[in-house]
Scaffold this active site. Structure first.
Site, PDB file in Angstrom:
ATOM      1  N   ARG A 126     -15.371  -5.467  -0.143  1.00  0.00           N
ATOM      2  CA  ARG A 126     -14.746  -5.129   1.142  1.00  0.00           C
ATOM      3  C   ARG A 126     -13.998  -3.791   1.009  1.00  0.00           C
ATOM      4  O   ARG A 126     -13.271  -3.548   0.050  1.00  0.00           O
ATOM      5  CB  ARG A 126     -13.774  -6.237   1.542  1.00  0.00           C
ATOM      6  CG  ARG A 126     -12.974  -5.966   2.830  1.00  0.00           C
ATOM      7  CD  ARG A 126     -11.635  -5.346   2.536  1.00  0.00           C
ATOM      8  NE  ARG A 126     -10.777  -5.271   3.722  1.00  0.00           N
ATOM      9  CZ  ARG A 126      -9.632  -4.604   3.753  1.00  0.00           C
ATOM     10  NH1 ARG A 126      -9.197  -3.966   2.693  1.00  0.00           N
ATOM     11  NH2 ARG A 126      -8.891  -4.572   4.857  1.00  0.00           N
ATOM     12  N   VAL A 127     -14.168  -2.943   1.996  1.00  0.00           N
ATOM     13  CA  VAL A 127     -13.457  -1.663   2.012  1.00  0.00           C
ATOM     14  C   VAL A 127     -12.571  -1.632   3.248  1.00  0.00           C
ATOM     15  O   VAL A 127     -13.005  -1.983   4.346  1.00  0.00           O
ATOM     16  CB  VAL A 127     -14.454  -0.485   2.038  1.00  0.00           C
ATOM     17  CG1 VAL A 127     -13.721   0.838   2.197  1.00  0.00           C
ATOM     18  CG2 VAL A 127     -15.299  -0.479   0.759  1.00  0.00           C
ATOM     19  N   GLY A 128     -11.330  -1.223   3.050  1.00  0.00           N
ATOM     20  CA  GLY A 128     -10.387  -1.172   4.166  1.00  0.00           C
ATOM     21  C   GLY A 128     -10.331   0.201   4.810  1.00  0.00           C
ATOM     22  O   GLY A 128     -11.242   1.025   4.671  1.00  0.00           O
ATOM     23  N   ASP A 129      -9.244   0.438   5.520  1.00  0.00           N
ATOM     24  CA  ASP A 129      -9.097   1.700   6.250  1.00  0.00           C
ATOM     25  C   ASP A 129      -8.635   2.858   5.368  1.00  0.00           C
ATOM     26  O   ASP A 129      -8.862   4.017   5.701  1.00  0.00           O
ATOM     27  CB  ASP A 129      -8.064   1.519   7.372  1.00  0.00           C
ATOM     28  CG  ASP A 129      -6.698   1.113   6.827  1.00  0.00           C
ATOM     29  OD1 ASP A 129      -6.648   0.192   5.969  1.00  0.00           O
ATOM     30  OD2 ASP A 129      -5.683   1.705   7.223  1.00  0.00           O
TER      31      ASP A 129
ATOM     32  N   THR B 125       0.870  -1.178   0.000  1.00  0.00           N
ATOM     33  CA  THR B 125       0.000   0.000   0.000  1.00  0.00           C
ATOM     34  C   THR B 125       0.899   1.217   0.000  1.00  0.00           C
ATOM     35  O   THR B 125       1.941   1.227   0.640  1.00  0.00           O
ATOM     36  CB  THR B 125      -0.879  -0.004   1.271  1.00  0.00           C
ATOM     37  OG1 THR B 125      -1.882  -0.985   1.108  1.00  0.00           O
ATOM     38  CG2 THR B 125      -1.524   1.349   1.526  1.00  0.00           C
TER      39      THR B 125
ATOM     40  N   GLY C 103      -6.588  -3.393   7.537  1.00  0.00           N
ATOM     41  CA  GLY C 103      -7.468  -2.246   7.670  1.00  0.00           C
ATOM     42  C   GLY C 103      -8.542  -2.370   8.727  1.00  0.00           C
ATOM     43  O   GLY C 103      -8.933  -1.381   9.343  1.00  0.00           O
TER      44      GLY C 103
ATOM     45  N   THR D 131      -0.655   1.635   7.071  1.00  0.00           N
ATOM     46  CA  THR D 131      -0.697   0.393   6.305  1.00  0.00           C
ATOM     47  C   THR D 131      -0.735  -0.787   7.266  1.00  0.00           C
ATOM     48  O   THR D 131      -0.158  -0.729   8.346  1.00  0.00           O
ATOM     49  CB  THR D 131       0.484   0.277   5.326  1.00  0.00           C
ATOM     50  OG1 THR D 131       0.330  -0.911   4.554  1.00  0.00           O
ATOM     51  CG2 THR D 131       1.814   0.244   6.041  1.00  0.00           C
ATOM     52  N   GLY D 132      -1.444  -1.813   6.878  1.00  0.00           N
ATOM     53  CA  GLY D 132      -1.634  -2.970   7.746  1.00  0.00           C
ATOM     54  C   GLY D 132      -3.048  -3.479   7.539  1.00  0.00           C
ATOM     55  O   GLY D 132      -3.719  -3.065   6.593  1.00  0.00           O
TER      56      GLY D 132
HETATM   57  N1  ASP Z   1      -4.595  -1.088   4.980  1.00  0.00           N
HETATM   58  C1  ASP Z   1      -4.907  -1.674   3.716  1.00  0.00           C
HETATM   59  C2  ASP Z   1      -6.284  -2.305   3.790  1.00  0.00           C
HETATM   60  O1  ASP Z   1      -6.592  -2.947   4.758  1.00  0.00           O
HETATM   61  C3  ASP Z   1      -3.949  -2.705   3.232  1.00  0.00           C
HETATM   62  C4  ASP Z   1      -2.492  -2.429   3.430  1.00  0.00           C
HETATM   63  O2  ASP Z   1      -2.129  -1.488   4.089  1.00  0.00           O
HETATM   64  O3  ASP Z   1      -1.681  -3.201   2.911  1.00  0.00           O
HETATM   65  O4  ASP Z   1      -7.009  -2.222   2.828  1.00  0.00           O
END
Ligand code: ASP
Length: 241
Positions: free
Chosen positions: A186-189, A158, A212, A209-210
């Site tokens: 699906r929607v992340g952070d 990301t 979400g 990042t991580g």
């Molecule tokens: N944070 C992002 C999500 O969960 C993914 C990522 O950071 O790699 O969509």
């Protein structure tokens, strides 16, 4: 591999130089953030734009957001399938609509109506990500569904950027395809202001990042700001806690 390591360093350098050039040309923090993220969205090395990870159905769904620390304006898109540069789309949502977040077809339509560069959804899909999805599907489904056992190479990629301009203004932006093999829709952070992205001149600019889901539940990006603003914490302490 050493070869990929060199490729990533070169791509990150290109991004940094693009952000720097935007500031040198008199741009503000938002310009720098957008300029730095765009080349990473074009590079298939990163999990954003072309080369983003694929959802369970083998498609790319793109999330992005941007926020100004000067005025608190923000823009975001979730589950977009056609904008070549989701970060630019997020910025246009911020600047050219009274809204903050467009999702799915609404995001794609906004991009088309505002003359942004549009690509076929298949343009975003790279062989590397297709192979990865195939491998993931071949693995034990139970293991891949367990967040903690997510393969390490799916935890990175990301893209995010924070910038501080000469007037003391901050900005933050994030762009991603989300988690590999995510469920459709699906929607992340990353497109959630306050979860994956936040900027406030008084405190900090944050791009997360991580996984979400955790960032959303804890409103992490905003929480760093709140700990600094209301609790007087330093950024490292706020992040650590
Ligand atoms: N944070 C992002 C999500 O969960 C993914 C990522 O950071 O790699 O969509």
């Amino acid at each position: 591999s050493a070869e990929m390591d060199a490729q990533y360093r070169a791509a990150l350098t290109e991004a940094l130089l693009a952000g720097h050039a935007a500031l040198e040309a008199g741009g503000d923090a938002l310009d720098a953030v957008e300029a730095a993220i765009r080349p990473m969205e074009d590079s298939s090395l990163f999990n954003s734009g072309r080369g983003a990870v694929l959802n369970d159905e083998g498609e790319v769904e793109l999330d992005a957001s941007i926020m100004s620390g000067a005025g608190g304006q923000a823009g975001a898109v979730a589950g977009a399938r056609t904008p070549r540069h989701p970060i630019t789309l997020a910025r246009r949502v911020m600047a050219e609509s009274p809204h903050v977040l467009f999702a799915g077809e609404g995001a794609d339509r906004f991009a088309a109506h505002h003359d942004l560069e549009i690509m076929e959804p298949s343009w975003f899909v790279t062989p590397r990500r297709s192979r990865r999805l195939k491998r993931m599907k071949a693995q034990d489904a139970a293991a891949t569904a367990d967040l903690a056992s997510h393969p390490v190479d799916d935890k990175f990629g990301t893209v995010g950027c924070v910038a501080l301009d000469g007037d003391g203004h901050l900005a933050a932006g994030t762009s991603t395809g989300g988690m590999a093999r995510k469920a459709f829709g699906r929607v992340g952070d990353s497109p959630i202001i306050g979860a994956g992205t936040w900027a406030a001149d008084a405190t900090c600019a944050v791009s997360c990042t991580g996984h979400g889901e955790f960032f959303i539940r804890l409103a992490i990006a905003h929480q760093l700001h709140a700990r600094m603003l209301h609790g007087g914490q330093s950024l490292p302490r706020a992040a650590q806690e």
